[in-house]
Design an enzyme around this catalytic site. Sequence first.
Site, PDB file in Angstrom:
ATOM      1  N   HIS A  41     -14.992   7.507  -3.055  1.00  0.00           N
ATOM      2  CA  HIS A  41     -14.404   6.440  -3.873  1.00  0.00           C
ATOM      3  C   HIS A  41     -15.321   5.227  -3.912  1.00  0.00           C
ATOM      4  O   HIS A  41     -14.979   4.158  -3.414  1.00  0.00           O
ATOM      5  CB  HIS A  41     -13.008   6.090  -3.349  1.00  0.00           C
ATOM      6  CG  HIS A  41     -11.980   7.074  -3.800  1.00  0.00           C
ATOM      7  ND1 HIS A  41     -10.766   7.257  -3.172  1.00  0.00           N
ATOM      8  CD2 HIS A  41     -11.976   7.933  -4.842  1.00  0.00           C
ATOM      9  CE1 HIS A  41     -10.072   8.186  -3.798  1.00  0.00           C
ATOM     10  NE2 HIS A  41     -10.790   8.615  -4.809  1.00  0.00           N
ATOM     11  N   GLU A 125      -5.868  13.049  -0.707  1.00  0.00           N
ATOM     12  CA  GLU A 125      -5.782  13.590   0.656  1.00  0.00           C
ATOM     13  C   GLU A 125      -4.349  13.999   0.988  1.00  0.00           C
ATOM     14  O   GLU A 125      -4.111  15.062   1.573  1.00  0.00           O
ATOM     15  CB  GLU A 125      -6.272  12.548   1.665  1.00  0.00           C
ATOM     16  CG  GLU A 125      -6.234  13.076   3.093  1.00  0.00           C
ATOM     17  CD  GLU A 125      -6.540  12.010   4.125  1.00  0.00           C
ATOM     18  OE1 GLU A 125      -7.359  11.121   3.862  1.00  0.00           O
ATOM     19  OE2 GLU A 125      -5.929  12.087   5.213  1.00  0.00           O
TER      20      GLU A 125
END
Length: 278
Positions: A41, A125
Amino acid sequence: MRVKVAEHAGYCYGVERALKLTLEALNRLPKPICTLGPLIHNPQVVDSLEEKGVRAVSTLDEIDAGTVIVRTHGVDSRVIEEAKERGLRVVDATCPFVKKAQRCAAQLVAEGYHLVVVGERDHPEVIGILAHSGEGALVVERVEDLSNLEDVQRAGVVVQTTQSEENLKKIVSELLSVVGEVKIFNTVCDATANRQKAAVQLAREVDVMLVVGGKNSANTTRLAQLCRQINPRTHHVETPSEIDPQWFFKDAFVGVTAGASTPDWILKKVAAKLATLS
Ligand code: SF4
């Protein structure tokens, strides 16, 4: 102006490993090289990987040959099987700490616990952890979400690796008051815990705190939230160009930290920009 960088800041083990695996794939595995979602990210790193020939895709349908890299957040294991069935080479860069959270979740379900995942419902996740543990798990982002817990006798907890331990403690404390038996795997990773502790400590010492990293990075955003609770003069920036000189007063003591997906070269550019303001 005086500048101090937090003791733990920037790339973590899992991100370094994923980048290494990706660069190795570029050198020796069938092309094109694609990542399922952005590898990490941090938009600047993803752009630089794209320049080297690594393309981020959303689904397997966008790839018809070559190599697919599973990023640090992990995916549903069925996606990996499907990629192999389609004849793609698979490089699994899922962070070992995320794999541990997936394994712990599966174990809790196998032992008959009602699974509670402390984390953000839409984070990849968490989606991956849920995929490893069947249906019926409850995702809890904050204490109030526990009101959605049905009448359960035994709850098993795992945690998104980048959550704050403070949030985990609050949720577990409330959970203990409503469920008879609670089994907890604290799967917050060391890198996250170390960065958070060092950032909070530094935020206490300084006049102004800068948190550097992707605006889409969960762990960087959490660092900024934690620092802001301690020091309201906290700013989250992705690049040095976002730094506003008006944030600083003469002789200000400035703390700098960075999320686990922030490369050293961006941290250095931030330090260089601060030096021009001194
Ligand atoms: S923050 Fe922790 S879990 Fe996430 S990639 Fe880094 S080491 Fe792995």
